[in-house]
Design an enzyme around this catalytic site. Sequence first.
Site, PDB file in Angstrom:
ATOM      1  N   ASP A   1      48.870 -17.960  48.239  1.00  0.00           N
ATOM      2  CA  ASP A   1      48.513 -16.463  48.020  1.00  0.00           C
ATOM      3  C   ASP A   1      49.012 -15.920  47.040  1.00  0.00           C
ATOM      4  OD1 ASP A   1      51.299 -16.358  48.691  1.00  0.00           O
ATOM      5  OD2 ASP A   1      50.990 -15.185  50.551  1.00  0.00           O
TER       6      ASP A   1
ATOM      7  N   LYS B   1      42.812 -20.969  51.205  1.00  0.00           N
ATOM      8  CA  LYS B   1      44.177 -20.608  51.570  1.00  0.00           C
ATOM      9  C   LYS B   1      44.190 -20.393  53.082  1.00  0.00           C
ATOM     10  CE  LYS B   1      45.226 -16.275  52.185  1.00  0.00           C
ATOM     11  NZ  LYS B   1      45.448 -14.863  51.852  1.00  0.00           N
TER      12      LYS B   1
END
Length: 413
Positions: free
Chosen positions: A294, A276
Site C-alpha cells: 500500500d 493488494k
Amino acid sequence: MSEHQAARSTTTGRTAKEPAPGATAARTAGSKKAAASKKATPEKAAAKRAATQTASTKSAATKKAATAKKATAEKAAEKTPAAKAAAEKSPATKKTAAKTTAKKTTAKKTAAKKAAGTKTAATKTAAKKTAAKGAAGAKKATAAKQAAGTKPESQESKAERAARINDALAEVYYYAHPELDFENPFELLVATVLSAQTTDLRVNQTTPALFAKYPTPEDMAAADPEELEELIRPTGFFRSKAKSLLGLSAALRDDFGGTVPGTVEELVKLPGVGRKTAFVVLGNAFGVPGLTVDTHFGRLVRRWKLTEQTDAVKVEQEIDDLLPESEWTMFSHRTIFHGRRICHSRKPACGACPIAELCPSYGEGETDPEKAKKLLKYEMGGQPGQRLKPPADYPGRPAPPLPGRDQAAGAAR
C-alpha cells in the site's frame, strides 16, 4: 657822612647785596655740581634703561631656554625605555631589532592562524557530535553513509539489511495485525475495498452497521444501491465503492457459491479487487503469505533504500526476493504500522524512531527526541488505535465508534 659810617655802609651793602668771596666760590661750585648733576641724570637714565632692556632680554631668553628645555625633557619622558634604547643603538643594531620585531609579528600572525584553525576545527567537531546525537547515537550517520554511497548496494547486503529491519520492527510491533475489523473472509474483503482513499479507522467505524444489514454476499448483492451508498458514505467515493461491492457480492454468489476464493488469480477477477486487496485477504483470512504494497509500505521500503521502484507490482517482486516467504505477511503489517505511527510521509519522527540506526534516511524528519515524541500517532502517541475490536495483546485503547452508528448497528443485530 663820616668815613666810618661810609665804610660801614659799603660793607653792609656788599653783605646784603653781594655774597662774600668765599660764599660766591661756594655757590659757584654748587651751581657747577648741580649743572653737572643735571647733565649726568639723562645719561644715567639712558644707561639704566639700557640695563633694564638688557635684563629683560636676558630674562626672556632665559625663560625661552627654560621652556625649550622643559619641552625637550617632556619629549624625552614620553619615549619608552625601549624607544630610548633603540635610539641609542647603532644602525646595525636597529636593523637587527627591526628583523626581530618582524619575526615576532610573523609569529603572532601564525599563532593567530593556528588558533583560528583550532577554533574552527573545534566548532566542526562540536557540530559533528551534535549531529551524531539522537535516539540511537552515531550509528545512524554511519548506516546512512553506507547506504547512500556511490557504489550500488549488492543484493546480499540489501537482504541482510531487510532482515535486520524486519527483526527490529518485530520487537517493537510484536502486536502488529491487520487494522481492519472483520470476523470472516467476506467481511475482510468488503472492508479492504472500502479502505481505498480513507483510513482503516473510518472503515471500522462504518462497517458495523453495514454488516449488520448485509451479513452475506447474497444479502449485499440484493441491496438497494441508494441504501448501500448511504451506509458507506463516511468512507468517501461511496458511489463507485457501492458499485464494486454490489458487483463482487454478485460474483461470489454466482461464481463461487457465496464463498471467498483463496487464490490471487481468482480474487483479482472480482470487481474492485486488485493484488493488494487479494494479498490482504489471503494473508489474514487464509494464512497465505503475501506482501501488501500500500502507500505506507511502498514509501518506507524506498526510504530504507531496499528498492527504487514506484510501481506496486515491481516493488512487491523486489521485496519478495529480499525476505523469506514466511515473513511476507508480517513484514507488511510491521512496515505499515511503522509508517502510520512514526515514519510519516511529510515529517517522520526520526528522534523517536526505534530503528533509526538501521535507516539510511535518518535525518529527513524531526531528530530532536522531545519534539519527535509529539509527532507519534495512535498507541505510540497515547491515543486510541484504529480498530474498535483490537487483538487481545494490543497495548493501546480501542477506537471509538462512529457517533450514531453504534446504536444503529446494535439495533440491526
